[in-house]
Each structure stands twice: as structure tokens, then as C-alpha cells.
Design an enzyme around this catalytic site. Sequence first.
Site, mmCIF file in Angstrom:
data_model
loop_
_atom_site.group_PDB
_atom_site.id
_atom_site.type_symbol
_atom_site.label_atom_id
_atom_site.label_comp_id
_atom_site.label_asym_id
_atom_site.label_seq_id
_atom_site.Cartn_x
_atom_site.Cartn_y
_atom_site.Cartn_z
ATOM 1 N N GLY A 12 -27.707 15.505 -3.404
ATOM 2 C CA GLY A 12 -26.909 15.873 -2.236
ATOM 3 C C GLY A 12 -27.254 17.249 -1.717
ATOM 4 O O GLY A 12 -26.380 18.045 -1.360
ATOM 5 N N ALA A 13 -28.562 17.540 -1.646
ATOM 6 C CA ALA A 13 -29.013 18.911 -1.379
ATOM 7 C C ALA A 13 -29.291 19.210 0.087
ATOM 8 O O ALA A 13 -29.676 20.329 0.414
ATOM 9 C CB ALA A 13 -30.275 19.202 -2.200
ATOM 10 N N SER A 14 -29.111 18.257 0.963
ATOM 11 C CA SER A 14 -29.602 18.444 2.336
ATOM 12 C C SER A 14 -28.796 19.446 3.150
ATOM 13 O O SER A 14 -29.321 20.042 4.082
ATOM 14 C CB SER A 14 -29.648 17.102 3.071
ATOM 15 O OG SER A 14 -28.367 16.502 3.109
ATOM 16 N N ASP A 62 -30.142 6.668 -2.199
ATOM 17 C CA ASP A 62 -28.701 6.531 -2.344
ATOM 18 C C ASP A 62 -28.340 6.628 -3.823
ATOM 19 O O ASP A 62 -28.788 5.812 -4.636
ATOM 20 C CB ASP A 62 -28.273 5.163 -1.775
ATOM 21 C CG ASP A 62 -26.772 4.938 -1.807
ATOM 22 O OD1 ASP A 62 -26.045 5.793 -2.363
ATOM 23 O OD2 ASP A 62 -26.314 3.910 -1.271
ATOM 24 N N ASN A 89 -24.381 16.969 -7.242
ATOM 25 C CA ASN A 89 -23.581 17.427 -6.115
ATOM 26 C C ASN A 89 -23.289 16.325 -5.108
ATOM 27 O O ASN A 89 -22.313 16.416 -4.358
ATOM 28 C CB ASN A 89 -24.297 18.585 -5.408
ATOM 29 C CG ASN A 89 -23.583 18.985 -4.124
ATOM 30 O OD1 ASN A 89 -22.503 19.566 -4.158
ATOM 31 N ND2 ASN A 89 -24.169 18.644 -2.979
ATOM 32 N N TYR A 155 -11.052 9.284 -3.442
ATOM 33 C CA TYR A 155 -11.746 10.551 -3.668
ATOM 34 C C TYR A 155 -11.186 11.263 -4.891
ATOM 35 O O TYR A 155 -11.923 11.651 -5.800
ATOM 36 C CB TYR A 155 -11.626 11.444 -2.432
ATOM 37 C CG TYR A 155 -12.358 12.761 -2.563
ATOM 38 C CD1 TYR A 155 -13.749 12.798 -2.485
ATOM 39 C CD2 TYR A 155 -11.679 13.955 -2.773
ATOM 40 C CE1 TYR A 155 -14.436 14.003 -2.609
ATOM 41 C CE2 TYR A 155 -12.350 15.161 -2.904
ATOM 42 C CZ TYR A 155 -13.735 15.171 -2.820
ATOM 43 O OH TYR A 155 -14.404 16.362 -2.950
ATOM 44 N N ALA A 157 -9.395 10.037 -7.319
ATOM 45 C CA ALA A 157 -9.607 9.238 -8.529
ATOM 46 C C ALA A 157 -11.042 9.363 -9.025
ATOM 47 O O ALA A 157 -11.288 9.490 -10.228
ATOM 48 C CB ALA A 157 -9.268 7.772 -8.247
ATOM 49 N N LYS A 159 -13.142 11.857 -8.532
ATOM 50 C CA LYS A 159 -13.418 13.193 -9.051
ATOM 51 C C LYS A 159 -12.689 13.452 -10.372
ATOM 52 O O LYS A 159 -13.199 14.165 -11.245
ATOM 53 C CB LYS A 159 -13.034 14.246 -8.004
ATOM 54 C CG LYS A 159 -13.915 14.233 -6.759
ATOM 55 C CD LYS A 159 -15.378 14.509 -7.084
ATOM 56 C CE LYS A 159 -16.216 14.722 -5.835
ATOM 57 N NZ LYS A 159 -17.626 15.030 -6.149
#
Length: 248
Positions: A12-14, A62, A89, A155, A157, A159
Amino acid sequence: MLLENKIAIVTGASRGIGKSIALTLAKQGASLIIHGTNVELLENLADEIRTLGRECIVKAGDVADPHVAHEVVEVAIHTFGRIDILVNNAGMNMRSSTLEMEIKDWQRVLDVNLNGTLYFCKAVLPHMIEQNGGKIVNVSSTTAKTAHKNAAPSYGASKAAVNYLTMHLALEMSPYNIYVNAVCPGPVETDMSSQWTEEYRQSVTGRIPLRKLGKPQNVADSVLFLASDMADFITGETININGGTYMN
């Protein structure tokens, strides 16, 4: 240089927090494999990292697909021969009440936030065990610890499950010198927050004891600490980075 000659994977680095994490690790000496879904943004980030004198490889996909994690790890091992740091991330949120939420949306959030984290951990752990060491940092959320009306139940739940997974892996992997921790950001300045009305921004800020929103760099600095030798007596922790929004 806190991470001289280290090899790191950041998912998730973009953009946003993930981009800040990747740049921070690179500035501290790490070479990277950066992952995300937007190839153009990833390539731009890779160019920025290379100007720092670090190697950087782009791998898109993905995280909800378990094959992607293995592909990213294979590239890392083939190129660098080892993986020292994994930062999970990649994540997503949906904003709906329980009754409004469709089951497919519930499943999608868990697939990305929880299953994606598990897939990448399972892919890197055999290599970290073989090299007898590694650091894993999962990006969770304050919402994992306290309910939030602006987040879908999926969300929070997902995390909360990431937090448990963090503790479980920390215990299970401790004999192999593998440290597993998580950071739990609260309200942070991102692309999404830039779309808030001024009234809503003031409302959010007013509920934060420090009376300010966090910045992606605040999260990145905490990830850097946990990924470095400075955190060599810390494992299984879920550290709040939220200006005092939630304290424990």
C-alpha cells in the site's frame, strides 16, 4: 543510518501513509520492494527512492489475492537474497452502518485488511526464520480499540483482528528473533481528509487532546522505530499514534 543495507517490503505504498513509510525507510538506508495497485504512482515513488541512492522494485497487485504476496516475496528474495522488514500498510475502509452494509463489502474489507496482512506474513516468515531474524510492522488503527461512527463495522473488526494477529505472531515467532508489532493511527492528514469541510475538520480536531491532526510522517517515524534496532526489546505491541484520541 538506522536501516543501512536492510531490505524492506512496504504494501500500500503508492500514497499517503504508505508512501511516507517507504520514503522514510529509504532515507534511513533500506532498499525496497514497494507494492500497491496504482502502477503509475508506484513508479513515481520508485524514481524518488532511487534518487536517494537506494534500489527500489515496483510490484503491483491486490493483497486480497494470496498469490500476490508470494510473487512479491519471490521478487525480493531473487533480487536481494533476504527480507529484513515487512510493513503491512495496505488497507481500505468503507463508511456504512451495519444495516446498510452489504455482506460483499464486509468480506472485501476483511479480505484486504486482515487476509492481506496474513498472506504477506505467511509469505515472508519462512525466509525470516531461515535467516533468524526480521521485523514486521502492521498498520492497524485506533478504530481497532474503540468504536467509531465514521467507520463501517468491517473496518474496526478487521483492524482488531490485525492487532490479535500481531500479538499471536509475536509470541509464535519470538524463538526466531522475529519481532512483530503494529501501529494504530488516529486521524491523519490524507487525501481523504483534504476533502473534509472546515466545519467537520474542526469537529475532528476538537476531539483530539493535542488539538491537531496527525501527519503521515508521524506514522512513518513510528514504523521506522519499530523496524530498527532501537526497538529490540519490543514485540507484540499495538502502539497508538493518535494525539491522545485513545489512550491505553
